[in-house]
Design a protein around this motif. Structure first.
Motif, PDB file in Angstrom:
ATOM      1  N   GLN A 395       0.833  -1.205   0.000  1.00 32.38           N
ATOM      2  CA  GLN A 395       0.000   0.000   0.000  1.00 32.38           C
ATOM      3  C   GLN A 395       0.874   1.263   0.000  1.00 32.38           C
ATOM      4  O   GLN A 395       1.983   1.280   0.535  1.00 32.38           O
ATOM      5  CB  GLN A 395      -0.901   0.025   1.239  1.00 32.38           C
ATOM      6  N   LEU A 396       0.342   2.319  -0.619  1.00 35.47           N
ATOM      7  CA  LEU A 396       0.990   3.623  -0.553  1.00 35.47           C
ATOM      8  C   LEU A 396       0.533   4.297   0.739  1.00 35.47           C
ATOM      9  O   LEU A 396      -0.353   5.151   0.771  1.00 35.47           O
ATOM     10  CB  LEU A 396       0.635   4.457  -1.778  1.00 35.47           C
ATOM     11  N   ALA A 397       1.163   3.852   1.833  1.00 31.88           N
ATOM     12  CA  ALA A 397       0.836   4.340   3.174  1.00 31.88           C
ATOM     13  C   ALA A 397       2.085   4.985   3.754  1.00 31.88           C
ATOM     14  O   ALA A 397       3.159   4.367   3.796  1.00 31.88           O
ATOM     15  CB  ALA A 397       0.362   3.196   4.065  1.00 31.88           C
ATOM     16  N   ILE A 398       1.978   6.223   4.206  1.00 29.97           N
ATOM     17  CA  ILE A 398       3.124   6.980   4.717  1.00 29.97           C
ATOM     18  C   ILE A 398       2.806   7.558   6.083  1.00 29.97           C
ATOM     19  O   ILE A 398       1.653   7.602   6.510  1.00 29.97           O
ATOM     20  CB  ILE A 398       3.513   8.106   3.737  1.00 29.97           C
ATOM     21  N   ARG A 399       3.854   8.002   6.752  1.00 28.37           N
ATOM     22  CA  ARG A 399       3.727   8.502   8.125  1.00 28.37           C
ATOM     23  C   ARG A 399       4.316   9.899   8.209  1.00 28.37           C
ATOM     24  O   ARG A 399       5.449  10.132   7.793  1.00 28.37           O
ATOM     25  CB  ARG A 399       4.463   7.543   9.062  1.00 28.37           C
ATOM     26  N   ASP A 400       3.542  10.821   8.750  1.00 30.85           N
ATOM     27  CA  ASP A 400       3.964  12.212   8.928  1.00 30.85           C
ATOM     28  C   ASP A 400       4.206  12.451  10.424  1.00 30.85           C
ATOM     29  O   ASP A 400       3.300  12.290  11.240  1.00 30.85           O
ATOM     30  CB  ASP A 400       2.889  13.155   8.387  1.00 30.85           C
ATOM     31  N   VAL A 409      -0.621  19.603  13.837  1.00 39.23           N
ATOM     32  CA  VAL A 409      -1.603  18.555  13.551  1.00 39.23           C
ATOM     33  C   VAL A 409      -2.650  19.067  12.561  1.00 39.23           C
ATOM     34  O   VAL A 409      -3.063  18.342  11.643  1.00 39.23           O
ATOM     35  CB  VAL A 409      -2.260  18.054  14.849  1.00 39.23           C
ATOM     36  N   ASN A 410      -3.076  20.304  12.725  1.00 37.10           N
ATOM     37  CA  ASN A 410      -4.036  20.880  11.775  1.00 37.10           C
ATOM     38  C   ASN A 410      -3.472  20.899  10.362  1.00 37.10           C
ATOM     39  O   ASN A 410      -4.172  20.602   9.385  1.00 37.10           O
ATOM     40  CB  ASN A 410      -4.421  22.298  12.204  1.00 37.10           C
ATOM     41  N   THR A 411      -2.184  21.249  10.255  1.00 39.35           N
ATOM     42  CA  THR A 411      -1.522  21.214   8.951  1.00 39.35           C
ATOM     43  C   THR A 411      -1.529  19.806   8.383  1.00 39.35           C
ATOM     44  O   THR A 411      -1.842  19.584   7.202  1.00 39.35           O
ATOM     45  CB  THR A 411      -0.077  21.722   9.087  1.00 39.35           C
ATOM     46  N   ALA A 412      -1.176  18.847   9.218  1.00 38.06           N
ATOM     47  CA  ALA A 412      -1.125  17.451   8.767  1.00 38.06           C
ATOM     48  C   ALA A 412      -2.494  16.966   8.307  1.00 38.06           C
ATOM     49  O   ALA A 412      -2.596  16.197   7.331  1.00 38.06           O
ATOM     50  CB  ALA A 412      -0.595  16.564   9.894  1.00 38.06           C
ATOM     51  N   LYS A 413      -3.537  17.399   8.964  1.00 44.08           N
ATOM     52  CA  LYS A 413      -4.885  16.967   8.578  1.00 44.08           C
ATOM     53  C   LYS A 413      -5.275  17.494   7.196  1.00 44.08           C
ATOM     54  O   LYS A 413      -5.983  16.815   6.443  1.00 44.08           O
ATOM     55  CB  LYS A 413      -5.895  17.412   9.634  1.00 44.08           C
ATOM     56  N   ILE A 414      -4.833  18.710   6.865  1.00 50.08           N
ATOM     57  CA  ILE A 414      -5.097  19.243   5.532  1.00 50.08           C
ATOM     58  C   ILE A 414      -4.392  18.385   4.484  1.00 50.08           C
ATOM     59  O   ILE A 414      -4.963  18.020   3.451  1.00 50.08           O
ATOM     60  CB  ILE A 414      -4.638  20.716   5.439  1.00 50.08           C
ATOM     61  N   ILE A 415      -3.137  18.064   4.756  1.00 50.43           N
ATOM     62  CA  ILE A 415      -2.378  17.220   3.830  1.00 50.43           C
ATOM     63  C   ILE A 415      -3.012  15.831   3.737  1.00 50.43           C
ATOM     64  O   ILE A 415      -3.167  15.269   2.647  1.00 50.43           O
ATOM     65  CB  ILE A 415      -0.909  17.124   4.288  1.00 50.43           C
ATOM     66  N   GLN A 416      -3.372  15.292   4.870  1.00 53.87           N
ATOM     67  CA  GLN A 416      -3.975  13.959   4.924  1.00 53.87           C
ATOM     68  C   GLN A 416      -5.247  13.895   4.073  1.00 53.87           C
ATOM     69  O   GLN A 416      -5.466  12.929   3.322  1.00 53.87           O
ATOM     70  CB  GLN A 416      -4.288  13.611   6.380  1.00 53.87           C
ATOM     71  N   MET A 426      -2.180   8.461   4.829  1.00 54.60           N
ATOM     72  CA  MET A 426      -1.168   9.117   5.654  1.00 54.60           C
ATOM     73  C   MET A 426      -1.567   9.066   7.122  1.00 54.60           C
ATOM     74  O   MET A 426      -2.642   9.524   7.500  1.00 54.60           O
ATOM     75  CB  MET A 426      -0.969  10.576   5.233  1.00 54.60           C
ATOM     76  N   ASP A 427      -0.699   8.506   7.933  1.00 54.12           N
ATOM     77  CA  ASP A 427      -0.890   8.492   9.376  1.00 54.12           C
ATOM     78  C   ASP A 427      -0.159   9.673   9.995  1.00 54.12           C
ATOM     79  O   ASP A 427       0.920  10.072   9.536  1.00 54.12           O
ATOM     80  CB  ASP A 427      -0.363   7.180   9.977  1.00 54.12           C
ATOM     81  N   ILE A 428      -0.739  10.228  11.051  1.00 48.92           N
ATOM     82  CA  ILE A 428      -0.166  11.385  11.743  1.00 48.92           C
ATOM     83  C   ILE A 428       0.396  10.917  13.075  1.00 48.92           C
ATOM     84  O   ILE A 428      -0.302  10.297  13.871  1.00 48.92           O
ATOM     85  CB  ILE A 428      -1.231  12.471  11.965  1.00 48.92           C
ATOM     86  N   GLN A 429       1.672  11.227  13.311  1.00 48.02           N
ATOM     87  CA  GLN A 429       2.329  10.848  14.565  1.00 48.02           C
ATOM     88  C   GLN A 429       2.924  12.079  15.221  1.00 48.02           C
ATOM     89  O   GLN A 429       3.716  12.804  14.601  1.00 48.02           O
ATOM     90  CB  GLN A 429       3.433   9.821  14.315  1.00 48.02           C
ATOM     91  N   ASN A 445      13.693   8.282  11.008  1.00 48.85           N
ATOM     92  CA  ASN A 445      12.565   7.422  11.365  1.00 48.85           C
ATOM     93  C   ASN A 445      11.248   8.111  11.014  1.00 48.85           C
ATOM     94  O   ASN A 445      10.398   8.361  11.864  1.00 48.85           O
ATOM     95  CB  ASN A 445      12.630   7.087  12.860  1.00 48.85           C
ATOM     96  N   TYR A 446      11.099   8.436   9.721  1.00 43.14           N
ATOM     97  CA  TYR A 446       9.880   9.115   9.264  1.00 43.14           C
ATOM     98  C   TYR A 446       9.787   8.996   7.747  1.00 43.14           C
ATOM     99  O   TYR A 446      10.776   8.699   7.061  1.00 43.14           O
ATOM    100  CB  TYR A 446       9.892  10.584   9.678  1.00 43.14           C
ATOM    101  N   ASP A 447       8.609   9.239   7.204  1.00 46.61           N
ATOM    102  CA  ASP A 447       8.427   9.402   5.768  1.00 46.61           C
ATOM    103  C   ASP A 447       8.321  10.888   5.425  1.00 46.61           C
ATOM    104  O   ASP A 447       8.980  11.393   4.528  1.00 46.61           O
ATOM    105  CB  ASP A 447       7.169   8.665   5.294  1.00 46.61           C
ATOM    106  N   LEU A 448       7.449  11.571   6.162  1.00 45.02           N
ATOM    107  CA  LEU A 448       7.326  13.019   6.110  1.00 45.02           C
ATOM    108  C   LEU A 448       7.530  13.541   7.527  1.00 45.02           C
ATOM    109  O   LEU A 448       7.188  12.869   8.502  1.00 45.02           O
ATOM    110  CB  LEU A 448       5.945  13.441   5.615  1.00 45.02           C
ATOM    111  N   ALA A 449       8.075  14.743   7.651  1.00 49.33           N
ATOM    112  CA  ALA A 449       8.228  15.350   8.973  1.00 49.33           C
ATOM    113  C   ALA A 449       8.087  16.855   8.846  1.00 49.33           C
ATOM    114  O   ALA A 449       8.460  17.447   7.828  1.00 49.33           O
ATOM    115  CB  ALA A 449       9.577  14.981   9.596  1.00 49.33           C
ATOM    116  N   GLN A 450       7.554  17.483   9.882  1.00 51.66           N
ATOM    117  CA  GLN A 450       7.299  18.918   9.879  1.00 51.66           C
ATOM    118  C   GLN A 450       8.090  19.583  11.001  1.00 51.66           C
ATOM    119  O   GLN A 450       8.086  19.108  12.130  1.00 51.66           O
ATOM    120  CB  GLN A 450       5.800  19.179  10.082  1.00 51.66           C
ATOM    121  N   TRP A 451       8.755  20.669  10.669  1.00 51.70           N
ATOM    122  CA  TRP A 451       9.374  21.495  11.705  1.00 51.70           C
ATOM    123  C   TRP A 451       9.644  22.879  11.121  1.00 51.70           C
ATOM    124  O   TRP A 451       9.149  23.204  10.046  1.00 51.70           O
ATOM    125  CB  TRP A 451      10.619  20.845  12.295  1.00 51.70           C
TER     126      TRP A 451
END
Length: 555
Positions: A395-400, A409-416, A426-429, A445-451
């Motif tokens: 599956q094309l399943a990724i983790r942010d 988290v709000n940003t991640a939800k828009i992307i998700q 896309m799972d949010i961690q 240890n990530y697929d996508l990461a935000q900072w």
């Protein structure tokens, strides 16, 4: 929460954990938006207006993993906040980003030759480390040797500038260092932006661990006097060996606080200043008694990074670009800055911030387009199976992954939500501040990461730190993405002494960074700080360097 960086960011840009979501409206009571490099808001007062003594209470997102800001684990703004009042740095910057020699530490720093390029550092004869030993040319030589990239046992955050130096020699005496560059280096003022003692850099073991749990030796108006890991608190006190102007404050105290605790701490008079983000936080801080909002645009932006390390799902550049086109950056910025900024804008350049000379939009090739993203995924063999795409039975399943904060988290939800429309799961961690980089982002240890990241008044050097492709030494390139072709353009930009040509090359590199699918930038920080009304010479610095000796409370 985004961490305010209190060091002059010359050679070593810092990363931050919190979300940069605040701006300011042109009709705001705090004076409206001003372009980057035009102003700061620090409530300026002469020292004669201030009370003698006092404690400045500030916050951190996490306890520093290292107090060595030159080390990969210490290259975060929490470390910068703590060590900046305690260490020498070469130049001061004003609100316009204009640099002048920091005479507390150097009587002069001069480009004394251009062929070869030579810079002569003359150290203030009064300057000493906290053990009373003099600051000498050997401190500069040792720092160069630790960070020039010739020995990978030094876990350096950045080799930029240092790798262009051929030798560091004693000048007329021990108080002068003559630095000869083996290659041209346009941003030579960024070299040795902050200086550590030889004890920190004299061996790989020292570099990696000497300042791991404390800062045993320093040389600023303040020094670390207490580290309380039980209470998550760090205290700075006056340095008795300090030779410059006497600091007004007695102490500076840093407390590690969860992002949700920052505004309540301001409201309950437990902090004197804090960076605030989001309409709710800004409003809550503004309504606190004895608190005002001070704003000045600063060179910081938030973003989402791809992990392109070998073996990762995003090792495939075409897959990165397809996903990049499914990220609606404008929607993210609109959401984060609604009610705060009149005209929210995305950042469209990895090198320059809007307001800096050289800024231009190089992001067109990865513009938001869900239909195009879906077609590219089809072409790559990721076919729809129910609601989620699959390829070779996977599956094309990724983790942010991100700092544990609502705005992220709000940003991640828009992307998700957008990715879901094209069959990507896309799972949010979320991760607390402590350990986010050392345990998650640094080891990949990530697929996508935000900072978030702070850039510099000398931004070209950051190209090598963050975007150079060197599998033997990734420095700050936590995405592990790049190419030999990009490296060549970065090298040309760094070596170019003509400022206009350097800008042209930097923008050429930036377009390549976008096309690599390295990272997608969100919004620039306006620099919104909640500050006690009676606190002077502190707040929203913009591009300016703080003068820690003049910070204090009004009489």
């Amino acid at each position: 929460m985004r961490i305010r960086s209190t060091m002059i960011r010359l050679a070593i840009p810092m990363v931050a954990l919190g979300m940069v979501v605040t701006g300011c409206s042109s009709s705001s009571t705090e004076g409206g938006t001003a372009a980057l490099g035009t102003t700061n808001k620090i409530n300026p007062h002469p020292v004669s207006d201030l009370k003698e003594g006092g404690n400045l209470r500030l916050s951190l997102s996490s306890f520093p993993a290292s107090f060595n800001a030159l080390h990969v684990d210490g290259n975060v703004q929490d470390t910068a906040d703590v060590v900046s009042p305690t260490l020498p740095y070469t130049f001061n910057s004003n609100a316009a980003g204009e640099l002048t020699v920091n005479h507390d530490y150097f009587t002069d720093i001069q480009l004394t030759s251009t062929n070869p390029e030579v810079v002569t550092y003359t150290i203030n004869p009064k300057a000493v480390w906290t053990d009373g030993s003099p600051i000498t040319w050997e401190d500069l030589k040792s720092q160069w040797q630790a960070n020039n990239g010739t020995n990978n046992e030094y876990q350096s955050a950045s080799t930029d500038g240092y790798d262009h130096i051929g030798k560091v020699e004693r000048g007329v005496d021990d108080r002068q260092a003559v630095v000869t560059f083996s290659q041209p280096y346009g941003e030579w003022k960024g070299a040795f932006g902050q200086l550590y003692p030889k004890a920190d850099t004299e061996s790989p073991a020292a570099f990696n661990d000497w300042a791991r749990n404390s800062l045993p030796l320093s040389a600023g108006p303040f020094m670390i006097t207490n580290i309380d890991r039980t209470q998550n608190r760090i205290t700075l006190g006056r340095n008795p060996k300090w030779w410059g102007d006497k600091p007004v404050l007695d102490t500076i105290t840093f407390s590690v606080l969860d992002s949700m605790a920052t505004v309540p701490a301001i409201q309950n008079n437990e902090l004197d200043e804090a960076y605030v983000s989001g309409l709710e936080a800004v409003t809550g801080a503004k309504q606190a008694p004895g608190v005002e909002i001070r704003r000045a645009a600063e060179p910081t932006y938030s973003f989402i990074a791809f992990n392109g390390a070998p073996g990762s799902i995003f090792e495939d550049q075409k897959l990165r670009v397809a996903i990049a086109k499914a990220i609606d950056r404008q929607a993210i910025v609109n959401n984060g800055q609604h009610g705060i900024v009149d005209n929210p804008k995305t950042v469209n350049n990895h090198v320059y911030i809007d307001g800096q000379k050289g800024y231009q939009d190089n992001s067109q090739d990865v513009a938001f387009n869900l239909d195009e993203a879906a077609k590219e995924l089809d072409a790559l063999g990721w076919v729809m199976k129910g609601d989620v795409r699959e390829k070779d039975g996977k599956q094309l399943a990724i983790r942010d992954v991100m700092y544990q904060q609502d705005q992220w988290v709000n940003t991640a939800k828009i992307i998700q939500a957008d990715l879901q429309k094209i069959g990507v799961k896309m799972d949010i961690q979320t991760v607390p501040g402590t350990g986010l980089f050392t345990n998650v982002i640094d080891p990949g240890n990530y697929d996508l990461a935000q900072w978030s990241r702070s850039t510099s008044v000398l931004p070209i050097g950051a190209l090598k730190q963050f975007y150079y492709y060197d599998p033997h030494n990734w420095q700050g390139n936590k995405s592990r993405i790049g190419s030999p072709e990009l490296n060549a353009v970065i090298d040309q930009a760094i070596a170019e002494l003509d400022p206009d040509k350097a800008i042209e090359l930097a923008n050429k590199a930036d377009k390549m960074i976008w096309d690599e699918g390295h990272s997608m930038l969100f919004n620039q920080a306006s620099g919104t700080h909640a500050v006690r009304i009676n606190l002077a010479n502190w707040g929203a610095f913009g591009l300016a360097t703080p003068d820690y000796t003049k910070v204090g409370f009004l009489k």
